[in-house]
Design a protein around this motif. Structure first.
Motif: not given
Ligand code: CO8
Length: 259
Positions: A10-39
């Protein structure tokens, strides 16, 4: 923020950012790319003084279904040995600002371990937490045998890891894995509201408080108390401490600057 493929940031809102996992077709399975993006995004946020707290969330029915089994199935012994995932997990664990998880639906395997990397967890009453790795002939590999035991205690951790059975949101609250249970449609707004409250607090004190609290996992009581005292003393040198105390005396709201 950069565009990402497996997460929405998300954009920054009052000092807060939201990260939403977004692989609905794979039930948000944590492939390497997803973990790399979060980190990666957390490392970026760690350096950004305009962000003071982060909310991480998933879908309505699934927070995250664990490691991407299809991706990991291709790895042999050498592949697992040289897997970059432990590095991503380490970077997530080292994030110095408050990380609040809003969890609806399944948080399984690596998904449950991701929940345990959060500092505060708000769960919708449809949430289910589990470490079903045993059903795949493996064991948890991102803290599920360590953080889970320290969080829910030996008996429940053993039960979850050895049987692969899930616990529901209310059980998770009873055992200290989550702090609050809400209606599913309220979990994100509650987590965001909490993040905004924390984002208004003096950031250096918040950071040191998080560090001290997490240190209690690592050290003896005596060492932890010494670290706490050092952090407490250090805060006496901050402008925000003067501001907090002055504002109390002057009966006004403090304005913290992170200095
Ligand atoms: N990895 C990869 N793909 C997944 C995963 C996963 N963890 N979970 C779901 N998917 C995929 C399914 O394969 C399916 O794909 P497709 O449409 O191509 O067939 C799609 O997501 C939808 O899945 P379902 O039809 O099963 O969805 P439901 O809504 O009916 O069920 C559940 C949701 C309950 C979350 C169910 O998908 C499930 O049980 N998933 C697996 C949970 C699990 O066992 N997690 C632990 C993973 S293990 C782990 O985290 C540690 C290391 C793993 C290493 C593995 C080495 C062999």
């Amino acid at each position: 923020m950069l565009p990402y493929k497996d997460i929405l940031v998300s954009e920054i809102d009052a000092g807060v950012v939201t990260i939403r996992l977004n692989r609905p077709d794979a039930r948000n399975a944590l492939r390497n790319r997803l973990l790399q993006e979060i980190s990666g995004v957390l490392e970026q946020i760690a350096r950004d003084d305009s962000v003071n707290a982060v909310v991480i969330t998933g879908g309505e029915q699934v927070f995250a279904a664990g490691a991407d089994i299809k991706e990991m199935a291709a790895l042999d012994f050498i592949g697992v040995m040289s897997d970059p995932r432990p590095g991503y997990w380490r970077r997530i664990a080292q994030f110095p600002k408050p990380l609040i998880a809003a969890v609806n639906g399944f948080a399984l395997g690596g998904g449950c371990e991701l929940v345990m990397h959060a500092d505060i967890v708000i769960a919708g009453d449809n949430a289910q937490f589990g470490q079903p790795e045993i059903n795949l002939g493996i064991i948890p590999g991102a803290g599920g045998t360590q953080r889970l035991l320290r969080t829910v205690g030996k008996s429940m951790a053993m039960q979850m890891v050895l049987s692969g059975e899930f616990i529901n949101a209310e059980q998770a609250r009873t055992f200290g894995l989550v702090s609050e249970v809400t209606l599913p449609e309220m979990s994100y707004s509650r987590a965001l509201a909490l993040a905004k409250v924390i984002a208004e607090k003096p950031p250096v004190a918040v950071r040191l408080a998080k560090e001290c609290l997490l240190n209690s996992y690592e050290t003896t009581l005596d060492t932890g108390l010494k670290l706490e005292r050092k952090a407490f003393t250090l805060l006496a040198a901050t402008e925000d401490r003067n501001e907090g105390i002055s504002a109390f005396m002057e009966k006004r709201r403090p304005i913290f600057k992170g200095q």
